[in-house]
Motif scaffolding. Sequence first.
Motif, PDB file in Angstrom:
ATOM      1  N   GLU A  20      76.638  -4.617  22.746  1.00  0.00           N
ATOM      2  CA  GLU A  20      78.097  -4.553  22.641  1.00  0.00           C
ATOM      3  C   GLU A  20      78.645  -3.411  23.496  1.00  0.00           C
ATOM      4  N   SER A  21      79.810  -3.630  24.076  1.00  0.00           N
ATOM      5  CA  SER A  21      80.541  -2.550  24.745  1.00  0.00           C
ATOM      6  C   SER A  21      81.332  -1.789  23.694  1.00  0.00           C
ATOM      7  N   THR A  22      81.681  -0.557  24.013  1.00  0.00           N
ATOM      8  CA  THR A  22      82.471   0.252  23.096  1.00  0.00           C
ATOM      9  C   THR A  22      83.410   1.146  23.891  1.00  0.00           C
ATOM     10  N   THR A  23      84.546   1.478  23.310  1.00  0.00           N
ATOM     11  CA  THR A  23      85.545   2.300  23.985  1.00  0.00           C
ATOM     12  C   THR A  23      85.744   3.583  23.200  1.00  0.00           C
ATOM     13  N   ILE A  24      85.721   4.711  23.928  1.00  0.00           N
ATOM     14  CA  ILE A  24      85.914   6.013  23.292  1.00  0.00           C
ATOM     15  C   ILE A  24      86.906   6.834  24.114  1.00  0.00           C
ATOM     16  N   LEU A  25      87.501   7.822  23.468  1.00  0.00           N
ATOM     17  CA  LEU A  25      88.394   8.749  24.159  1.00  0.00           C
ATOM     18  C   LEU A  25      87.551   9.754  24.929  1.00  0.00           C
ATOM     19  N   LEU A  26      87.845   9.922  26.201  1.00  0.00           N
ATOM     20  CA  LEU A  26      87.119  10.889  27.029  1.00  0.00           C
ATOM     21  C   LEU A  26      87.518  12.301  26.633  1.00  0.00           C
ATOM     22  N   VAL A  27      86.523  13.150  26.432  1.00  0.00           N
ATOM     23  CA  VAL A  27      86.765  14.561  26.142  1.00  0.00           C
ATOM     24  C   VAL A  27      85.949  15.377  27.125  1.00  0.00           C
ATOM     25  N   THR A  43      85.520   2.587  28.544  1.00  0.00           N
ATOM     26  CA  THR A  43      84.699   1.532  27.968  1.00  0.00           C
ATOM     27  C   THR A  43      83.305   1.655  28.548  1.00  0.00           C
ATOM     28  N   LEU A  44      82.344   1.773  27.639  1.00  0.00           N
ATOM     29  CA  LEU A  44      80.940   1.894  28.006  1.00  0.00           C
ATOM     30  C   LEU A  44      80.250   0.596  27.655  1.00  0.00           C
ATOM     31  N   SER A  45      79.490   0.057  28.597  1.00  0.00           N
ATOM     32  CA  SER A  45      78.820  -1.228  28.403  1.00  0.00           C
ATOM     33  C   SER A  45      77.322  -1.071  28.596  1.00  0.00           C
ATOM     34  N   PRO A  46      76.554  -1.948  27.930  1.00  0.00           N
ATOM     35  CA  PRO A  46      75.103  -1.907  28.117  1.00  0.00           C
ATOM     36  C   PRO A  46      74.746  -2.136  29.587  1.00  0.00           C
ATOM     37  N   LEU A  47      73.619  -1.611  29.992  1.00  0.00           N
ATOM     38  CA  LEU A  47      73.156  -1.784  31.368  1.00  0.00           C
ATOM     39  C   LEU A  47      72.679  -3.214  31.549  1.00  0.00           C
ATOM     40  N   THR A  48      73.238  -3.901  32.545  1.00  0.00           N
ATOM     41  CA  THR A  48      72.859  -5.296  32.808  1.00  0.00           C
ATOM     42  C   THR A  48      72.389  -5.517  34.234  1.00  0.00           C
ATOM     43  N   SER A  49      72.466  -4.481  35.054  1.00  0.00           N
ATOM     44  CA  SER A  49      72.027  -4.602  36.443  1.00  0.00           C
ATOM     45  C   SER A  49      71.460  -3.256  36.882  1.00  0.00           C
ATOM     46  N   PRO A  50      70.773  -3.225  38.021  1.00  0.00           N
ATOM     47  CA  PRO A  50      70.223  -1.951  38.502  1.00  0.00           C
ATOM     48  C   PRO A  50      71.316  -0.892  38.674  1.00  0.00           C
ATOM     49  N   LEU A  51      70.943   0.353  38.452  1.00  0.00           N
ATOM     50  CA  LEU A  51      71.881   1.461  38.625  1.00  0.00           C
ATOM     51  C   LEU A  51      72.275   1.573  40.086  1.00  0.00           C
ATOM     52  N   LYS A  52      73.564   1.906  40.320  1.00  0.00           N
ATOM     53  CA  LYS A  52      74.078   2.012  41.688  1.00  0.00           C
ATOM     54  C   LYS A  52      74.690   3.391  41.904  1.00  0.00           C
ATOM     55  N   PRO A  53      74.234   4.116  42.929  1.00  0.00           N
ATOM     56  CA  PRO A  53      74.884   5.385  43.252  1.00  0.00           C
ATOM     57  C   PRO A  53      76.388   5.174  43.477  1.00  0.00           C
ATOM     58  N   GLY A  54      77.168   6.125  43.004  1.00  0.00           N
ATOM     59  CA  GLY A  54      78.628   6.047  43.098  1.00  0.00           C
ATOM     60  C   GLY A  54      79.271   5.586  41.805  1.00  0.00           C
ATOM     61  N   GLU A  55      78.501   4.889  40.954  1.00  0.00           N
ATOM     62  CA  GLU A  55      79.034   4.423  39.677  1.00  0.00           C
ATOM     63  C   GLU A  55      78.868   5.527  38.628  1.00  0.00           C
ATOM     64  N   VAL A  56      79.586   5.388  37.516  1.00  0.00           N
ATOM     65  CA  VAL A  56      79.571   6.382  36.445  1.00  0.00           C
ATOM     66  C   VAL A  56      78.783   5.815  35.266  1.00  0.00           C
ATOM     67  N   SER A  97      71.996   5.210  29.328  1.00  0.00           N
ATOM     68  CA  SER A  97      72.207   4.214  28.272  1.00  0.00           C
ATOM     69  C   SER A  97      73.396   3.294  28.476  1.00  0.00           C
ATOM     70  N   ALA A  98      74.337   3.655  29.340  1.00  0.00           N
ATOM     71  CA  ALA A  98      75.525   2.806  29.481  1.00  0.00           C
ATOM     72  C   ALA A  98      76.174   2.997  30.844  1.00  0.00           C
ATOM     73  N   HIS A  99      76.949   2.003  31.210  1.00  0.00           N
ATOM     74  CA  HIS A  99      77.692   1.979  32.469  1.00  0.00           C
ATOM     75  C   HIS A  99      79.177   2.035  32.124  1.00  0.00           C
ATOM     76  N   LEU A 100      79.928   2.862  32.808  1.00  0.00           N
ATOM     77  CA  LEU A 100      81.380   2.889  32.639  1.00  0.00           C
ATOM     78  C   LEU A 100      81.946   1.630  33.276  1.00  0.00           C
ATOM     79  N   THR A 101      82.579   0.771  32.474  1.00  0.00           N
ATOM     80  CA  THR A 101      83.076  -0.499  33.005  1.00  0.00           C
ATOM     81  C   THR A 101      84.596  -0.606  33.016  1.00  0.00           C
ATOM     82  N   ALA A 102      85.283   0.267  32.293  1.00  0.00           N
ATOM     83  CA  ALA A 102      86.747   0.237  32.326  1.00  0.00           C
ATOM     84  C   ALA A 102      87.297   1.576  31.856  1.00  0.00           C
TER      85      ALA A 102
END
Length: 124
Positions: A20-27, A43-56, A97-102
């Motif tokens: 599941e994805s989840t949304t939290i307030l950034l601090v 919004t943090l989402s489970p990893l579904t693809s290889p990690l890519k430099p430049g992404e958070v 553990s997660a990819h920033l998706t939104a």
Amino acid sequence: MIIPNEILFQEVEDRLSRGESTTILLVGSSMHPALINRRHWVTLSPLTSPLKPGEVYLFCLQDRHILHRLISIKNGICRFRGDNCLTSEYVPVSQVSAHLTAVKLRKALNIVGHGKGILPRAAL
């Protein structure tokens, strides 16, 4: 209501482990100016693809959860750095553990991760 980080991130990790994805307030200010302390919901989402430099990504380092940009990967070790930081963190891929998706601003601007950074997609 303020929730201690240990409780918050245990729930985040539980949701991610269920796919599941989840949304939290950034601090924090380490990703300023791309992400602003207490103004952005991420919004943090489970990893579904290889990690890519430049992404958070969200990773754990010394029992702390950190949301920083991936700079590089070499021999299974990720180098991360906050946009507002001078130093880098080095963690094994297994600690990511997660990819920033939104990202959502209070003013309802919707931003998504894309390519080498965060780009505005469309207003809600």
